[in-house]
Each structure stands twice: as structure tokens, then as C-alpha cells.
Design a protein around this motif. Structure first.
Motif, PDB file in Angstrom:
ATOM      1  N   ALA A 252      42.122  34.492  41.749  1.00  0.00           N
ATOM      2  CA  ALA A 252      42.780  33.704  40.708  1.00  0.00           C
ATOM      3  C   ALA A 252      44.070  33.143  41.285  1.00  0.00           C
ATOM      4  N   THR A 253      44.444  31.962  40.817  1.00  0.00           N
ATOM      5  CA  THR A 253      45.704  31.358  41.231  1.00  0.00           C
ATOM      6  C   THR A 253      46.335  30.732  40.010  1.00  0.00           C
ATOM      7  N   HIS A 254      47.652  30.563  40.059  1.00  0.00           N
ATOM      8  CA  HIS A 254      48.342  29.989  38.904  1.00  0.00           C
ATOM      9  C   HIS A 254      47.956  28.539  38.683  1.00  0.00           C
ATOM     10  N   PRO A 278      35.727  30.055  53.448  1.00  0.00           N
ATOM     11  CA  PRO A 278      35.995  29.463  52.131  1.00  0.00           C
ATOM     12  C   PRO A 278      36.711  30.423  51.189  1.00  0.00           C
ATOM     13  N   VAL A 279      37.547  29.844  50.347  1.00  0.00           N
ATOM     14  CA  VAL A 279      38.227  30.593  49.293  1.00  0.00           C
ATOM     15  C   VAL A 279      37.875  29.935  47.965  1.00  0.00           C
ATOM     16  N   ILE A 280      37.358  30.723  47.031  1.00  0.00           N
ATOM     17  CA  ILE A 280      36.985  30.226  45.713  1.00  0.00           C
ATOM     18  C   ILE A 280      38.127  30.545  44.754  1.00  0.00           C
ATOM     19  N   LEU A 281      38.753  29.501  44.220  1.00  0.00           N
ATOM     20  CA  LEU A 281      39.923  29.654  43.366  1.00  0.00           C
ATOM     21  C   LEU A 281      39.556  29.443  41.895  1.00  0.00           C
ATOM     22  N   VAL A 282      40.167  30.244  41.045  1.00  0.00           N
ATOM     23  CA  VAL A 282      40.010  30.135  39.600  1.00  0.00           C
ATOM     24  C   VAL A 282      41.400  30.104  38.996  1.00  0.00           C
ATOM     25  N   LYS A 283      41.653  29.156  38.114  1.00  0.00           N
ATOM     26  CA  LYS A 283      42.958  29.094  37.465  1.00  0.00           C
ATOM     27  C   LYS A 283      43.160  30.340  36.600  1.00  0.00           C
ATOM     28  N   SER A 284      44.301  30.982  36.801  1.00  0.00           N
ATOM     29  CA  SER A 284      44.538  32.247  36.107  1.00  0.00           C
ATOM     30  C   SER A 284      45.023  32.046  34.690  1.00  0.00           C
ATOM     31  N   SER A 285      44.688  33.009  33.857  1.00  0.00           N
ATOM     32  CA  SER A 285      45.198  33.121  32.495  1.00  0.00           C
ATOM     33  C   SER A 285      45.040  34.581  32.109  1.00  0.00           C
ATOM     34  N   PRO A 286      45.915  35.103  31.267  1.00  0.00           N
ATOM     35  CA  PRO A 286      45.822  36.530  30.928  1.00  0.00           C
ATOM     36  C   PRO A 286      44.463  36.894  30.323  1.00  0.00           C
ATOM     37  N   VAL A 287      43.868  37.936  30.857  1.00  0.00           N
ATOM     38  CA  VAL A 287      42.582  38.428  30.367  1.00  0.00           C
ATOM     39  C   VAL A 287      42.729  39.915  30.049  1.00  0.00           C
ATOM     40  N   ALA A 288      42.346  40.322  28.875  1.00  0.00           N
ATOM     41  CA  ALA A 288      42.480  41.725  28.474  1.00  0.00           C
ATOM     42  C   ALA A 288      41.542  42.607  29.276  1.00  0.00           C
TER      43      ALA A 288
END
Length: 288
Positions: A252-254, A278-288
Motif C-alpha cells: 500500500a502507498t499513500h 515489479p511492485v504492485i501498488l495500492v492506494k492506502s486507506s484505513p482498513v479495520a
């Protein structure tokens, strides 16, 4: 399911194509090789009675080049020329095409010339990550795809924060049992008066608690590299990925602009620049 690979027409931008094809094979997905066409800029030198005719000529020529690029690299796939709409930037055009084609992953080569280069010239990859919800595969070099058969091996990183957990809902639907294996990785920064074994024991329960976020039937392992305070977290992640023979790293990334990364720093961006895979990036958001 599709994997959308984007190119700007350069050979360098096609370095990611065989890596994306390896991921697509594990997903049983189709590779779509796309290039964004700006009608007024890219068709400006074409002699035609109307702009639409000039654009059609450029589209046909680019589709032929995209087919040749796929064939030259032995990748079965489809060409796609993405016509940029009025008021739409390149990341938005890519995200629209991904939504229209049902892309589960977008693959974009990143120039990898450092944060200053990104801040000055911008980064399509970071723009797509920051504006979208689709996982984005990036690559900053031209390494070969690891040889050998077997499941696609993904190293998934976390720092234990709620934001870091946002990588799981994004990638979990992609992980088919038998086709993927996952190594969960968290770097433990050793505390005062703590041994390496104690640092690992402190970190392991939180890492094991993430297992239910992955599909049942997917093989999962755990790695906890231990580093002293101030050491490079990105270096520890990269070394771990090499040690386990990962095909890619997921994080995850900001998802902020490259200029924000230049100011604030980013472990994920450091991994992208230096990983050699390769690096697979996902936009971060708070997850419980």
C-alpha cells in the motif's frame, strides 16, 4: 479478466510487458497493450481533410505497432489505442480504459530516475495510483522474468498499520489457490534491550492475524527481517523478496503526487525505485 499494460511507444516502457504477462497467466487473464493518443498533439503532423481522419490514421498505425510489440515478446494479447478526451489527463484516460475493459491490474513502467526526476516531470504511474482503486504494477528496470514453473509468488508487505491493510481487499480477489503463493512480510525495527528473536516474536502475531484476509487455499508464509533503528526498511523488503524468489512485491502507498513523496519520503516509492522486480501498488486507506 484483463491486465492493461500501458506504453508511451518507447522500448523502455515495454520492459514491464513480459512481467505483466506472467501475472496475467496466473490470473488466467488477457493482456491488453494500450497507448494513450492525444488527438490534437499526436495527429498534428498527419495530412488529412479532417482531424477525425488524421486520428483514424494514427490509431491504425499505432495498433499495428502494438501488435508487433506483443508478437516480438511472445505475448498473446490485444492492442488498444486509448483516445484522450477533452479535459482528461493521461492517468484519467488510462483509468477510464481500465474500467471499460474490466482490467484487474494496470501495468506501467516507471522511469525510476529518483524522486527529483518524478517531481519535475511528473509520473503517470503515481497519478494512476493516486486517482484510482485498481492495483498498479510498476517496474523501474528491465530485469528478466524469473525462470521456472509453479505458482506466482507475491511478497506482500505491511507495517502493521490500518492503512497498510488496504492492500488486502485490493489483491485478495486476484489470488487464485494453486496459482499464487504469498509471503507476508513485516520489517521489525529492533528496540532497546531487545534481541532479534524477541523482535520477531513481537511482530509475528500481528502478521499471522492477516492470514484470514487472504483466500483460503492460497499458500502463505511469513518473513520478518529485523533491522536497527534508522536502517533502510525498503532495503530489507527488497532483500527479502530476492531471498524468497518473489515475482513481485505488493504494498500500500499513500498515493500522493511524486512531489509529496519528495518532501515526505515513502518506503513504497523507495522499493519501486530499487527493487529490480515489479511492485504492485495500492492506494492506502484505513482498513479495520
Amino acid at each position: 479478466m484483463n491486465v492493461l499494460v500501458t506504453t508511451d511507444g518507447s522500448d523502455r516502457s515495454l520492459c514491464i510487458l513480459p512481467h505483466a504477462a506472467r501475472l496475467a497467466a496466473a490470473l488466467d487473464a488477457t493482456v491488453i497493450l494500450g497507448r494513450v493518443l492525444d488527438p490534437r498533439a499526436d495527429a498534428a503532423g498527419v495530412v488529412a481533410e479532417r482531424l477525425e481522419a488524421a486520428v483514424a490514421d494514427v490509431r491504425a498505425a499505432w495498433e499495428a505497432v502494438l501488435r508487433e510489440a506483443l508478437a516480438a515478446r511472445g505475448v498473446a494479447g490485444e492492442p488498444l489505442v486509448i483516445e484522450r478526451r477533452w479535459g482528461e489527463d493521461v492517468p484519467a484516460a488510462i483509468l477510464r480504459a481500465a474500467a471499460e475493459r474490466g482490467a484487474a491490474v494496470i501495468a506501467i513502467e516507471s522511469r525510476g530516475a529518483g524522486a527529483i526526476r518524478h517531481a519535475v516531470f511528473g509520473s503517470v504511474a503515481m497519478g494512476v495510483v493516486g486517482a484510482g482503486t485498481v492495483p498498479v504494477m510498476t517496474l523501474t528496470d528491465c530485469p528478466p522474468v524469473p525462470a521456472g514453473e509453479g505458482p506466482y509468488h507475491l511478497l506482500v508487505t505491511t507495517d502493521g498499520s490500518p492503512d497498510a491493510r488496504s492492500v488486502f481487499p485490493a489483491i485478495a480477489p486476484l489470488l487464485l489457490p494453486g496459482r499464487f503463493r504469498v509471503t507476508l512480510c513485516e520489517v521489525a525495527v529492533i528496540r532497546a534491550q531487545e534481541t532479534e528473536a524477541q523482535a520477531k516474536a513481537r511482530t509475528l502475531p500481528g502478521l499471522e492475524a492477516l492470514r484470514p484476509r487472504l483466500p483460503a487455499g492460497v499458500e502463505v508464509d511469513y518473513r520478518i527481517p529485523v533491522v536497527p533503528p534508522g536502517a533502510g526498511i525498503d532495503t530489507a523488503i527488497i532483500e527479502t523478496a530476492a531471498a524468497v524468489g518473489a515475482h513481485a512485491i505488493a504494498s500500500a502507498t499513500h498515493g500522493h503526487s511524486a512531489q509529496r513523496h519528495l518532501v515526505a519520503g515513502s518506503t513504497a516509492l523507495g522499493v519501486v525505485r530499487r527493487a529490480g522486480l515489479p511492485v504492485i501498488l495500492v492506494k492506502s486507506s484505513p482498513v479495520a
